[in-house]
Design an enzyme around this catalytic site. Sequence first.
Site, PDB file in Angstrom:
ATOM      1  N   CYS A 290       0.868  -1.182   0.000  1.00 48.08           N
ATOM      2  CA  CYS A 290       0.000   0.000   0.000  1.00 48.08           C
ATOM      3  C   CYS A 290       0.901   1.228   0.000  1.00 48.08           C
ATOM      4  O   CYS A 290       0.946   1.994   0.961  1.00 48.08           O
ATOM      5  CB  CYS A 290      -0.931   0.004   1.207  1.00 48.08           C
ATOM      6  SG  CYS A 290      -2.000  -1.434   1.354  1.00 48.08           S
ATOM      7  N   ALA A 291       1.638   1.408  -1.077  1.00 47.96           N
ATOM      8  CA  ALA A 291       2.756   2.353  -1.090  1.00 47.96           C
ATOM      9  C   ALA A 291       2.327   3.810  -1.045  1.00 47.96           C
ATOM     10  O   ALA A 291       3.070   4.655  -0.550  1.00 47.96           O
ATOM     11  CB  ALA A 291       3.623   2.106  -2.327  1.00 47.96           C
TER      12      ALA A 291
ATOM     13  N   GLY B 119       6.451   7.011   0.723  1.00 48.21           N
ATOM     14  CA  GLY B 119       7.295   7.434   1.833  1.00 48.21           C
ATOM     15  C   GLY B 119       8.119   6.299   2.413  1.00 48.21           C
ATOM     16  O   GLY B 119       9.330   6.435   2.655  1.00 48.21           O
ATOM     17  N   LYS B 120       7.478   5.155   2.637  1.00 48.74           N
ATOM     18  CA  LYS B 120       8.207   4.019   3.210  1.00 48.74           C
ATOM     19  C   LYS B 120       9.037   3.305   2.145  1.00 48.74           C
ATOM     20  O   LYS B 120      10.085   2.730   2.456  1.00 48.74           O
ATOM     21  CB  LYS B 120       7.237   3.064   3.897  1.00 48.74           C
ATOM     22  CG  LYS B 120       6.588   3.685   5.142  1.00 48.74           C
ATOM     23  CD  LYS B 120       5.681   2.703   5.851  1.00 48.74           C
ATOM     24  CE  LYS B 120       5.054   3.341   7.086  1.00 48.74           C
ATOM     25  NZ  LYS B 120       4.126   4.455   6.744  1.00 48.74           N
TER      26      LYS B 120
ATOM     27  N   ASP C 100      -0.029   0.160  -5.420  1.00 50.63           N
ATOM     28  CA  ASP C 100      -1.132   0.956  -4.906  1.00 50.63           C
ATOM     29  C   ASP C 100      -2.304   0.853  -5.867  1.00 50.63           C
ATOM     30  O   ASP C 100      -2.129   0.492  -7.043  1.00 50.63           O
ATOM     31  CB  ASP C 100      -0.724   2.425  -4.723  1.00 50.63           C
ATOM     32  CG  ASP C 100      -1.587   3.130  -3.682  1.00 50.63           C
ATOM     33  OD1 ASP C 100      -1.285   2.989  -2.484  1.00 50.63           O
ATOM     34  OD2 ASP C 100      -2.578   3.771  -4.056  1.00 50.63           O
TER      35      ASP C 100
ATOM     36  N   ASP D  89       1.110  -1.133   4.739  1.00 50.79           N
ATOM     37  CA  ASP D  89       0.760   0.080   5.482  1.00 50.79           C
ATOM     38  C   ASP D  89      -0.709   0.343   5.169  1.00 50.79           C
ATOM     39  O   ASP D  89      -1.049   1.083   4.254  1.00 50.79           O
ATOM     40  CB  ASP D  89       1.653   1.239   5.036  1.00 50.79           C
ATOM     41  CG  ASP D  89       1.414   2.499   5.841  1.00 50.79           C
ATOM     42  OD1 ASP D  89       0.682   2.432   6.844  1.00 50.79           O
ATOM     43  OD2 ASP D  89       1.934   3.565   5.463  1.00 50.79           O
TER      44      ASP D  89
ATOM     45  N   CYS E 130      -1.485   3.752  10.973  1.00 46.42           N
ATOM     46  CA  CYS E 130      -1.277   4.959  11.781  1.00 46.42           C
ATOM     47  C   CYS E 130      -2.528   5.161  12.639  1.00 46.42           C
ATOM     48  O   CYS E 130      -3.095   6.246  12.701  1.00 46.42           O
ATOM     49  CB  CYS E 130      -0.976   6.182  10.918  1.00 46.42           C
ATOM     50  SG  CYS E 130      -2.167   6.508   9.603  1.00 46.42           S
TER      51      CYS E 130
END
Length: 435
Positions: A245-246, A250-251, A269, A315, A368
């Site tokens: 789930c890019a 960022g990761k 994604d 993510d 998050c």
Amino acid sequence: MTPAGRLQAAIDLLAALDAAPRRPADAIATDFFRGRRYIGSGDRRAVSELAWGAIRQRLRLDWHLARIGTPPTPRLVLAAHLLLAEGWTLQKLGGHFTGDRFAPSPLSPEEVSALRRLSGAKLVDPEMPEGPRLNLPDWALPGLRARFGEKLAAEAAAMEAEAPLDLRANLLRTSRESARLALSGEDIAATPTPLSPWGLRIPERKPVTGTAAFKEGLIEVQDEGSQLIALLTDARPGMRVADYCAGAAGKTLALAAAMDNRGHIVACDVSAARLEGAGRRLRRAGVSNAERHLLEPGDKWRKRRGRSFDRVLVDAPCTGSGTWRRNPDARLRTNATDLAELSAKQAVILEEASELVRPGGRLVYATCSLLPEEDEMQIERFLGRHPDFVMRPVPALWAELCPAVVCPVEGEALALSPARHGTDGFFAAVLERRP
């Protein structure tokens, strides 16, 4: 702009936010100011601070206005914020609502009456129920109580505070110390983050994207907690890695740096626009070992690549409750229905991503979010369905990956929070497929 003109612009911005309650506030604000290029940078900052101050306190302001039976119009929300949170008097408010050019029109008799009834009240009223008192939406309280127990009030207070600006030094182009010195040369003072070996922290918002350090790819904006998720993924040179789930990558950027541009990363994604933005970031950072893949209905890519990746990072899309100090509008935009829908979506994504993990490889599930429904409960259900996966406790992994720093958690998973760790709220669990 005059102070009164700034008030009117803040009222207009609040009206734009109210008109699109499901859209992120930062995107609305970007469009708002893009359509008003006559507003200079200093005025833009002042208008944003006025509007965001009201947004940050919106749950409490709405409670005050509801108690006196007054609809929360943008004018009254901002006036109530200035009265209750900023210490303005009714006389000072009246001196700005004048109807002069660019100023808000005079307060109506009804508005004056409502504000008189609020005058002298405390922003945090003793009669408030727990939700507005803690500045937390009612739908999230059960999960947050389960997470924090008696420490909920302290965590709620930390979620109200302004977040620092965290950066990640791009080790493909520089070292953390060299990046810090580059920023210092542009009059931006940064200090190393206490947990991430790649991080730098600036105590307040600075326009870092305009610096040479950013333009040259020496730094990326990334919360320290997000950096730790990339660290725990343990992507090494030569590995095959999927960032499932890019988003804007960022990761992916952090993983590429950890791999020293050796091996192969696939940034996946469902949004072509996000992947397009990811491409620009990858080029600026000097990443050469990553490709992008758009996940589409009927796509056979996952089946063809089944059980072939050493590391798969998920993510997952979530409520974002861990980022409420940074995105205060998000606590207004999400609800219990969103939580249920996102929890179901997370389970599906976790199942899909697990198909990519080779025997002996690892699946890292991250959010998050501070809510157990999106975190530990997802992992418990997944492990119940998949006896071929086992959990790798974070403290043991941390001792291998970051031995110079004490592990920030004691439990099996990574669970970070603003009050305890000074980061956004992040969760990560590392699962390994049995050989």
